[in-house]
Design a protein around this motif. Structure first.
Motif, PDB file in Angstrom:
ATOM      1  N   LEU A  64     -17.256   8.795  -4.326  1.00 41.50           N
ATOM      2  CA  LEU A  64     -18.507   9.489  -4.042  1.00 41.50           C
ATOM      3  C   LEU A  64     -19.229   9.813  -5.343  1.00 41.50           C
ATOM      4  O   LEU A  64     -18.686  10.508  -6.206  1.00 41.50           O
ATOM      5  N   ASP A 102     -22.268  19.725 -11.296  1.00 40.53           N
ATOM      6  CA  ASP A 102     -21.098  20.161 -10.525  1.00 40.53           C
ATOM      7  C   ASP A 102     -20.935  21.681 -10.562  1.00 40.53           C
ATOM      8  O   ASP A 102     -20.548  22.295  -9.563  1.00 40.53           O
ATOM      9  N   ILE A 109     -15.766  13.412   1.844  1.00 40.74           N
ATOM     10  CA  ILE A 109     -15.363  14.183   0.666  1.00 40.74           C
ATOM     11  C   ILE A 109     -13.898  14.630   0.780  1.00 40.74           C
ATOM     12  O   ILE A 109     -13.279  14.999  -0.218  1.00 40.74           O
ATOM     13  N   VAL A 138     -14.884  12.017  -6.904  1.00 42.33           N
ATOM     14  CA  VAL A 138     -16.292  12.412  -7.031  1.00 42.33           C
ATOM     15  C   VAL A 138     -16.730  12.328  -8.493  1.00 42.33           C
ATOM     16  O   VAL A 138     -16.036  12.816  -9.389  1.00 42.33           O
TER      17      VAL A 138
END
Lengths: 280, 139
Positions: A90, A103, A83, A126
């Motif tokens: 990701l 999120d 990350i 992400v």
């Protein structure tokens, strides 16, 4: 599919000499697909060593499936090395909620004052996804998510590839309000996820003595696990999400109890241990 | 995923909830087919669940002879549970029904649809009570 367990503990990490055989890290499993897909099931503290391994292997895309957002399934995300790399793609999948986006809910934990950096500031690319209602595919793997009985929005996952099925059903209390031995299978939570799975990884948090004081907490007793595996007609069973207070010897006794209830060959049931690798 | 007939978790929980209530509860799937009713409902309907399971909406909306207080037959679209299924909104009302024992009962019904997601209706649930006959107005 190749499965490796990086964290098998539930509730909170429990390192120490009494848990050294099965491990103290919280829930995290790696699944490598036949086309080299990298899927991670939950991001407990086992995600930290897994992340280091994935970086060493120069994996570029990772799909992380969160069953729910309780801390023992999320607390490793901040120390998950990928990350922090801008080279990593990701994808984070999790149960949908009518209240807030995935999120936003993850950022409740992954933001000050609980964590020094806000989720929106991590370098990795992400993307957040609500787990779809219908099956979807990633490479050679078809994934199904289905809600299961546990407090709050929680799903289990079924991964299918090349005619084989892996069911990951942790944090699950299928016997809440149901007699698993007597109920029609159509009324058993998580039945469709596990039905005829080649490998079922299932929560095994409580002994029979412990369960009565924890009804409704979202976890089964060993007898429930045995009944559920039998009703779902799974091939192999991995006992997972160990109570942090259960030492290695107690986990082995729980496996004996599950086998007594399930009544199958001993090799069909194992206790999840960090480092265990299983072919599906 | 393996083809099974497992109900959605929302329906599993709804059935469990209903099974623990003495108040009559009637549970149908998104098509209106009966998937559960509890012992309280069995008493009012004079029919056991094992005899009534899988009844379609067209059956349960006629076999119990639902009617208005003035005796006019009540269509499925007028019955609160029918409203919940057809219009996917909650409804409340008075319905006269005739149990399988031949006894007519006056019941008050609250029904509402069960949404797992804002756009995913799984069925509907009706909770009902026997209610007294209306007091005649003074002539």
């Amino acid at each position: 599919m190749k499965v490796r367990i990086w964290g098998s503990r539930g509730s909170i990490a429990a390192p120490g000499p009494e848990t050294i055989r099965y491990g103290g890290n919280t829930s995290c499993i790696e699944v490598r697909g036949d086309a080299n897909e990298t899927i991670v099931l939950d991001a407990g503290t086992g995600a930290r060593p897994l992340g280091e391994s994935l970086m060493e292997r120069q994996v570029q895309r990772i799909d992380l499936f969160l069953t729910h957002l309780h801390v023992d399934h999320l607390e490793g995300l901040g120390m998950f090395a990928p990350i922090w790399s801008p080279d990593i793609e990701l994808h984070i999948w999790g149960p949908p909620s009518p209240v807030a986006s995935l999120d936003e809910r993850i950022a409740t934990y992954f933001s000050p004052p609980l964590f020094p950096v806000h989720l929106s500031e991590v370098p990795a690319r992400v993307t957040f996804h609500d787990a779809p209602r219908d099956p979807w595919t990633i490479g050679s793997i078809t994934i199904t998510a289905d809600p299961i009985l546990h407090p709050g929005a929680t799903v289990g996952y079924r991964l299918e590839s090349d005619g084989k099925a892996l069911a990951y059903v942790t944090d699950h209390e299928p016997a809440l309000g149901t007699d698993l031995d007597a109920a029609s299978t159509s009324w058993i939570s998580g039945y469709a996820l596990a039905h005829h799975a080649d490998l079922l990884i299932h929560d095994c948090q409580y002994t029979e003595d412990e369960y009565p004081d924890h009804v409704g907490w979202g976890h089964p007793s060993v007898a429930h696990v045995a009944s559920y595996a039998r009703r779902a007609e799974v091939d192999r069973l991995v006992l997972f999400h160990h109570h942090p207070g259960h030492a290695d010897a107690e986990l082995e006794a729980m496996r004996t109890a599950v086998l007594a209830g399930w009544q199958v060959e001993p090799q069909r049931c194992i206790v999840a241990a960090e480092g265990t690798e299983i072919d599906v | 995923m393996a083809q099974t007939n497992q109900h959605h978790l929302v329906l599993i929980i709804a059935r469990d909830f209903a099974s623990r209530l003495s108040t009559p509860v009637f549970l149908v799937d998104v098509t209106g087919k009966v998937i559960y009713f509890n012992e309280g409902a069995e008493r009012v309907l004079a029919r056991r669940y094992v005899e009534g399971q899988s009844m379609e909406a067209g059956d349960w909306s006629t076999v119990f002879e639902p009617s208005h207080d003035d005796g006019r037959p009540m269509e499925l679209s007028e019955i609160p549970l029918g409203v919940a299924i057809i219009e996917r909104r909650p409804d409340h009302g008075i319905v006269r029904i005739r149990g399988i024992d031949g006894v007519q009962r006056r019941i008050e019904v609250t029904a509402f649809p069960l949404f797992a997601h804002a756009d995913e209706c799984l069925g509907a649930i009706a909770i009902f009570w026997e209610t007294p006959e209306p007091v005649p107005e003074d002539g």
